[in-house]
Design an enzyme around this catalytic site. Structure first.
Site, PDB file in Angstrom:
ATOM      1  N   SER A  11       0.838  -1.214   0.000  1.00  0.00           N
ATOM      2  CA  SER A  11       0.000   0.000   0.000  1.00  0.00           C
ATOM      3  C   SER A  11       0.862   1.249   0.000  1.00  0.00           C
ATOM      4  CB  SER A  11      -0.922  -0.002   1.221  1.00  0.00           C
ATOM      5  OG  SER A  11      -1.669  -1.182   1.246  1.00  0.00           O
ATOM      6  N   MET A  13       3.419   3.823  -2.540  1.00  0.00           N
ATOM      7  CA  MET A  13       3.092   4.842  -3.546  1.00  0.00           C
ATOM      8  C   MET A  13       2.263   4.267  -4.698  1.00  0.00           C
ATOM      9  SD  MET A  13       4.259   7.306  -1.996  1.00  0.00           S
ATOM     10  CE  MET A  13       3.908   8.607  -3.152  1.00  0.00           C
ATOM     11  N   ARG A  83      13.463   1.413  -5.951  1.00  0.00           N
ATOM     12  CA  ARG A  83      14.846   1.868  -6.157  1.00  0.00           C
ATOM     13  C   ARG A  83      15.099   3.249  -5.571  1.00  0.00           C
ATOM     14  NH1 ARG A  83      16.547   1.711 -12.321  1.00  0.00           N
ATOM     15  NH2 ARG A  83      14.372   1.994 -12.871  1.00  0.00           N
ATOM     16  N   ASN A  96      13.443  -8.298  -2.227  1.00  0.00           N
ATOM     17  CA  ASN A  96      12.088  -8.489  -2.756  1.00  0.00           C
ATOM     18  C   ASN A  96      11.743  -9.959  -2.995  1.00  0.00           C
ATOM     19  OD1 ASN A  96      11.593  -5.824  -2.498  1.00  0.00           O
ATOM     20  ND2 ASN A  96      11.764  -5.297  -4.660  1.00  0.00           N
ATOM     21  N   THR A 120       6.280  -5.601  -8.562  1.00  0.00           N
ATOM     22  CA  THR A 120       7.534  -5.515  -7.799  1.00  0.00           C
ATOM     23  C   THR A 120       8.740  -5.845  -8.682  1.00  0.00           C
ATOM     24  OG1 THR A 120       6.315  -6.133  -5.807  1.00  0.00           O
ATOM     25  CG2 THR A 120       8.709  -6.405  -5.740  1.00  0.00           C
ATOM     26  N   ASN A 121       9.794  -5.062  -8.517  1.00  0.00           N
ATOM     27  CA  ASN A 121      11.033  -5.260  -9.286  1.00  0.00           C
ATOM     28  C   ASN A 121      12.082  -6.083  -8.548  1.00  0.00           C
ATOM     29  OD1 ASN A 121      10.831  -3.970 -11.861  1.00  0.00           O
ATOM     30  ND2 ASN A 121      10.606  -2.020 -10.786  1.00  0.00           N
ATOM     31  N   HIS A 176      12.032  -6.147 -18.427  1.00  0.00           N
ATOM     32  CA  HIS A 176      11.822  -4.776 -17.976  1.00  0.00           C
ATOM     33  C   HIS A 176      13.155  -4.290 -17.441  1.00  0.00           C
ATOM     34  CE1 HIS A 176       9.733  -1.330 -16.517  1.00  0.00           C
ATOM     35  NE2 HIS A 176       9.758  -1.648 -15.251  1.00  0.00           N
TER      36      HIS A 176
END
Ligand code: APR
Length: 320
Positions: A11, A13, A83, A96, A120-121, A176
Site C-alpha cells: 500500500s 506509492m 529503487r 524483494n 515488484t522489481n 523490464h
C-alpha cells in the site's frame, strides 16, 4: 451481482495510486494490504472520503492480515522496496524475493483463484518467483512492465511528432530493464509504421534512437528526479489497464511479462511478450516473427532475465 474484489498487496506509492484508480474507474471494492500498520487503513479511509466528491461506490478497507484478501478476483502486488538513485532494479532482488515468498503464501491460502498482476522489481524475476511460491496457474500470474514501457515510448513519440498520444501505438518486447526491446517497425502513428515516418521526414533515425534510449532509461529518469523512490502514477495506470482487461473480458492485446512454454524458443521463463488478456487470464501468447537484429536483442534480454532467476534459485534453492 456482487462487486469485484481487488486486493492490493503493498500500500505504498503505487498501491495507494492503484486504490484511487480502482475507485475512480469504479472497478470494484478494494482491500489494501501492507505489513506497515495503519498505512493501508489510512490510505483506504482517505480515498473512501473522496468517493462522495467523485461519485464512486467502491468500498475501501485496509488490512495487515492476509485473511482480508480472501476471495479476491484480482490481486496487484507492489509489496517490496523500490529503487533509490544509483540503484538498478536488479539490486532489489534479494530483499524483494523474500517478500514474494510471503506474498505467494498469502495468495495460495486466500486467493488461489485470483488473477495476479506483479509490479515488484526486478519484475521478470519477481513474477517468476511469485508464480512458483504461490502455485497459481501461470495463466493467472502476469507481470506489468510492457504496458508501462510502451506507454513511455508512446508518450515520447507523441511529443516528437506533435500528435495525440491516442494515435500512437507502440510495443516493446523482452525484460523490464536496460535490455528491453522497443519494436520500431510495429510502432505506428495511426497505422503508419515508424520507419515510414522517417522516410516521410517526420523524424530522423538518430532521433528515434534517442527516444528508444530514453524509453529504456524511463524508470531511471524518474528515480533521478524523485530521489526518494520510483515512478508510481504510470505504473499504476498500466496495471489497472491489465486488471480491467481481465475483469471486463476485453481480450486486450497487451505486452506483459508472461510465462513462456516454448514460444520464442524460451521455456519456463517470464519475459515481456504480447499476450491476449481476457476472463481466462493470459489467454494467448502472440508469437511474432523477429528480424535477426530483433531476435538478437530479445535473446540477450532473455539471458539477462535468466541470470536473475538463477540468482533467485541460489538464494531460494527450492525455486529451481
Ligand atoms: N509484505 C507486504 N508489504 C510489504 C512487505 C511485505 N513483506 N515489505 C514491504 N512492504 C510494503 C511497504 O511497507 C510499502 O508500503 O510495500 C510497500 C511498497 O511501497 P513503496 O515503498 O512506496 O514502493 P512503490 O513505489 O509502491 O513500489 C513498489 O514496485 O515498481 C516497483 O520497484 C518498485 O519494487 C517496487 C514496487
Amino acid at each position: 451481482m456482487a462487486r469485484n474484489k481487488i486486493a492490493l498487496i503493498g500500500s505504498g506509492m503505487i498501491g495507494g495510486t492503484l486504490a484511487h484508480l480502482v475507485g475512480l474507474k469504479d472497478l470494484g471494492d478494494v482491500v489494501l494490504f501492507d505489513i506497515a500498520e495503519g498505512l493501508p487503513q489510512g490510505k483506504g479511509l482517505d480515498i473512501a472520503q473522496s468517493s462522495p466528491v467523485d461519485g464512486f461506490d467502491s468500498r475501501l478497507t485496509g488490512v495487515n492480515d492476509y485473511a482480508g484478501i480472501e476471495g479476491a478476483d484480482v490481486c496487484i502486488v507492489t509489496a517490496g522496496v523500490p529503487r533509490k538513485p544509483g540503484m538498478s532494479r536488479d539490486d532489489l532482488l534479494g530483499i524483494n524475493l523474500k517478500v514474494m515468498e510471503q506474498v505467494g503464501a498469502g495468495l495460495k491460502k486466500y486467493a488461489p483463484k485470483a488473477f495476479v498482476i506483479c509490479i515488484t522489481n526486478p519484475l521478470d524475476a519477481m513474477v517468476w518467483a511469485l508464480q512458483k511460491f504461490s502455485g497459481l496457474p501461470s495463466s493467472h500470474v502476469v507481470g506489468m512492465a510492457g504496458v508501462l514501457d510502451s506507454s513511455r515510448f508512446r508518450y515520447f513519440l507523441a511529443e516528437e511528432f506533435k500528435v495525440s498520444v491516442e494515435d500512437v501505438t507502440a510495443f516493446v518486447l523482452g525484460g523490464h530493464g536496460d535490455s528491453m526491446v522497443p519494436m520500431i517497425r510495429y510502432s505506428t502513428v495511426a497505422g503508419i509504421p515508424l520507419p515510414d515516418l522517417v522516410k516521410m521526414g517526420w523524424t530522423s533515425k538518430e532521433k528515434l534512437d534517442q527516444i528508444v534510449q530514453r524509453t529504456r532509461d524511463g524508470g531511471a529518469e524518474i528515480v533521478g528526479l524523485l530521489k526518494t523512490g520510483s515512478a508510481y502514477y504510470a505504473p499504476a495506470a498500466s496495471a489497472i489497464s491489465m486488471a480491467e482487461a481481465y475483469l471486463k473480458d476485453k481480450k486486450r492485446v497487451l505486452p506483459c511479462a508472461a510465462h513462456l512454454s516454448g514460444q520464442y524458443g524460451v521455456k519456463g521463463t517470464y519475459v515481456g511478450v504480447p499476450v491476449v488478456i481476457g476472463a481466462g487470464g493470459v489467454e494467448r501468447v502472440i508469437e511474432i516473427d523477429l528480424s535477426k537484429a530483433e531476435q538478437k536483442m530479445f535473446d540477450s534480454s532473455v539471458a539477462a532475465v535468466q541470470g536473475l532467476t538463477e540468482a533467485c534459485t541460489k538464494i531460494a534453492p527450492h525455486l529451481a
